[in-house]
Design a protein around this motif. Sequence first.
Motif, PDB file in Angstrom:
ATOM      1  N   SER A 140       3.739   1.836 -15.226  1.00  0.00           N
ATOM      2  CA  SER A 140       4.257   0.478 -15.201  1.00  0.00           C
ATOM      3  C   SER A 140       3.160  -0.504 -14.770  1.00  0.00           C
ATOM      4  N   ARG A 141       1.994   0.023 -14.351  1.00  0.00           N
ATOM      5  CA  ARG A 141       0.871  -0.841 -13.959  1.00  0.00           C
ATOM      6  C   ARG A 141      -0.412  -0.273 -14.535  1.00  0.00           C
ATOM      7  N   SER A 142      -1.503  -0.995 -14.330  1.00  0.00           N
ATOM      8  CA  SER A 142      -2.776  -0.587 -14.932  1.00  0.00           C
ATOM      9  C   SER A 142      -3.195   0.800 -14.463  1.00  0.00           C
ATOM     10  N   GLY A 143      -2.992   1.087 -13.191  1.00  0.00           N
ATOM     11  CA  GLY A 143      -3.306   2.410 -12.686  1.00  0.00           C
ATOM     12  C   GLY A 143      -4.754   2.816 -12.850  1.00  0.00           C
ATOM     13  N   THR A 144      -5.676   1.970 -12.405  1.00  0.00           N
ATOM     14  CA  THR A 144      -7.095   2.300 -12.475  1.00  0.00           C
ATOM     15  C   THR A 144      -7.385   3.505 -11.585  1.00  0.00           C
ATOM     16  N   LEU A 176       0.070  -6.109  -0.244  1.00  0.00           N
ATOM     17  CA  LEU A 176      -0.613  -4.830  -0.477  1.00  0.00           C
ATOM     18  C   LEU A 176       0.231  -3.689   0.076  1.00  0.00           C
ATOM     19  N   SER A 215       5.865  -4.671  -4.935  1.00  0.00           N
ATOM     20  CA  SER A 215       4.721  -5.082  -4.116  1.00  0.00           C
ATOM     21  C   SER A 215       3.680  -5.709  -5.035  1.00  0.00           C
ATOM     22  N   TYR A 230       0.320  -5.639  -4.938  1.00  0.00           N
ATOM     23  CA  TYR A 230      -0.807  -4.771  -5.287  1.00  0.00           C
ATOM     24  C   TYR A 230      -0.555  -3.411  -4.637  1.00  0.00           C
ATOM     25  N   ILE A 231      -0.652  -2.356  -5.447  1.00  0.00           N
ATOM     26  CA  ILE A 231      -0.306  -1.029  -4.927  1.00  0.00           C
ATOM     27  C   ILE A 231      -1.489  -0.068  -5.063  1.00  0.00           C
ATOM     28  N   VAL A 232      -1.883   0.508  -3.939  1.00  0.00           N
ATOM     29  CA  VAL A 232      -2.924   1.535  -3.922  1.00  0.00           C
ATOM     30  C   VAL A 232      -2.244   2.853  -3.571  1.00  0.00           C
ATOM     31  N   PHE A 261       1.420   7.468  -8.974  1.00  0.00           N
ATOM     32  CA  PHE A 261       0.333   6.881  -9.764  1.00  0.00           C
ATOM     33  C   PHE A 261       0.856   6.071 -10.956  1.00  0.00           C
ATOM     34  N   VAL A 295       3.155   3.865 -10.794  1.00  0.00           N
ATOM     35  CA  VAL A 295       3.505   2.496 -10.381  1.00  0.00           C
ATOM     36  C   VAL A 295       2.354   1.838  -9.615  1.00  0.00           C
ATOM     37  N   ALA A 296       1.180   2.487  -9.598  1.00  0.00           N
ATOM     38  CA  ALA A 296       0.079   1.982  -8.770  1.00  0.00           C
ATOM     39  C   ALA A 296      -0.929   1.182  -9.584  1.00  0.00           C
ATOM     40  N   ASP A 297      -1.596   0.232  -8.918  1.00  0.00           N
ATOM     41  CA  ASP A 297      -2.707  -0.493  -9.532  1.00  0.00           C
ATOM     42  C   ASP A 297      -3.993   0.318  -9.387  1.00  0.00           C
ATOM     43  N   ILE A 298      -4.152   0.935  -8.228  1.00  0.00           N
ATOM     44  CA  ILE A 298      -5.346   1.741  -7.957  1.00  0.00           C
ATOM     45  C   ILE A 298      -4.904   3.156  -7.594  1.00  0.00           C
ATOM     46  N   CYS A 299      -5.461   4.131  -8.311  1.00  0.00           N
ATOM     47  CA  CYS A 299      -5.099   5.525  -8.077  1.00  0.00           C
ATOM     48  C   CYS A 299      -6.291   6.264  -7.482  1.00  0.00           C
ATOM     49  N   ILE A 300      -6.083   6.890  -6.351  1.00  0.00           N
ATOM     50  CA  ILE A 300      -7.159   7.653  -5.718  1.00  0.00           C
ATOM     51  C   ILE A 300      -6.685   9.084  -5.531  1.00  0.00           C
TER      52      ILE A 300
END
Lengths: 259, 329
Positions: free
Chosen positions: A231-235, B265, B284, B286-288, B299, B301-306
């Motif tokens: 549902s998001r970019s998921g970088t 965040l 939210s 911005y989601i990490v 991952f 629903v996340a903007d940044i996946c680690i």
Amino acid sequence: MKILVCIKQVCESESPIQIDDHGRWIQTDVITGYQMNRLDEFAVEEAVLLKEAYPGSSIDAISIGPERSAEVIKRAIGMGADHGVHMLTESEGYLNPFTIASGIADYARDKHYTLILTGVMSEDQMQGQVGPMIAACLSLPWATAVIRQQMAPDTKSVFVEREIEGGSRDTLQLQLPAVLTIQSGINTPRYPSLSNLLRANKQKLETFQAGDSTQPQLRENVVRVAYPEKSRSGTVLTGTQHEKATRLLSMLREKALLQ
Amino acid sequence: MKQTIFVIVEHFAGQIKPVTHELVTCAKRLQLITGSAIKAVILDAHPAMLAREMADTWGLEVTAARIPQLTGYNGEIYKSVLADLLRDLKTAYVCTAHSSQGMDFAPALAVELNAACITGVEDILEVENQTCFARSIFGAKAVAHVRPEKDVSILTIQPGMFRPQKPEIAVPGSVTHRSFNCESLKTRSRGIKQAEADMTGITEAAVIVSAGQGLGDKENLDLIYQLAALFTKSAVAGSRIVCDLGWLEYRCQVGVTGATVSPKLYIACGISGAVQHAMGMRNSEYIVAINKDPAAAIFQVADICIVEDLTSFIPAFIKVYEKTKSDGL
């Protein structure tokens, strides 16, 4: 008091999930292991607490599933259930909640249980249907997401609090016998004791084939299984751990989320 | 055959709940496929006002079921009254919320009506020209497309998945009044206990660092607090499992049964991201997400996946942060 607790075996939550080549179900051979549905552990524990509070009570633990499901029935006995019931299925695939509920209801119909307990939902299918369906099949009152119960044997009733939105609670009085689906956090499930596990290994489970002649007609069917869409970019950050940490830091600073 | 789509109005303390508007939106999506009429049903001791409101807002035909015994919600009454109202229908979809109410009565109603029951519906789609419903399975690592095999289907619709459209200026619908008497009940409602937990701590935070089962050990909570301390206006939260384990108090719980948050965040640490949790944090800004399982649903629903173990990544991140601080950025 006679209690029936309904439990399910599910795959470990960390197990990888891969969809089969036809996109019809998941590949069972890549599943790393199975365990008792975590939410059913709270139901078993609640049953055992009731048995301790009301001496002379007995607990039957029932599960429907392939041969491997016997493990979770033994675990329930290990936690304090008296008797295990295994309705054996051939298939590894999807089992319809109504099939499960009507199977359990058929088993329970003449057994005069005071309470039928189960977890609020299964971790794998997350449908939460079996409890209320058993109640409807047997014309019993029910409550879902029960976070507190207090038996009142004198009035043949049970007081329950069910969890509703925002952490509030709906309070009810149900006439016994009743079906309760137990919410997580109501208690702290115990580990099986060694002596009970030894008993579970010696004791024979009551095992029979599930619904060979009375197989209810399928009410809904899973026609396809897919991976979820983002549902998001998921970088995805790449590189060494240090590189990822550095990258995250600069991204958070760019967005002024961190100084 | 033309079907009817029924929306079961969810209401509380004299107000129509916002999820009801999502149900109407979902019903309108279904209508595009099936061409069916949409009707609403409301159950209450005094349903007339809210029934009128539904009919005026959405231009729907509304059945107001007046049940003197009904104070709030009662599963047994909902099951028997709705079964009475719907029993004679040949074909229908019944849309109710995947809420503490809908989840409670929908499966029992389905048994009563010999209907299909599909819970936690997130989307409507067509597979081989047949209407199917998508729902998450296996901790949201997969999505099942479920096809009803019966002519009547009871659906519980996952809140948050059908963004309510603004109702068009509609011709007010008609309200039909029906009365039901529900005596000799086996289920007696005894009122609502309001939540005791004060959740303002997490609902007002600008930054939330949230812990899941991947934390592994209560002692690792220290890392979560250390990470949160780097941010201003931050708070520590957790998934239901973490609260069930007693590692955090329930007032810190984010998700369907806890708080719904939308901070600037949200850092999800070791959270698998099952629907129940995602519903509470997906808005939210911005989601990490930090999780060692590359297939974790968080991952999605996340903007940044680690993809890292939080127990080593968080200390590494704090070290990098502190180094840049001591170097004067």
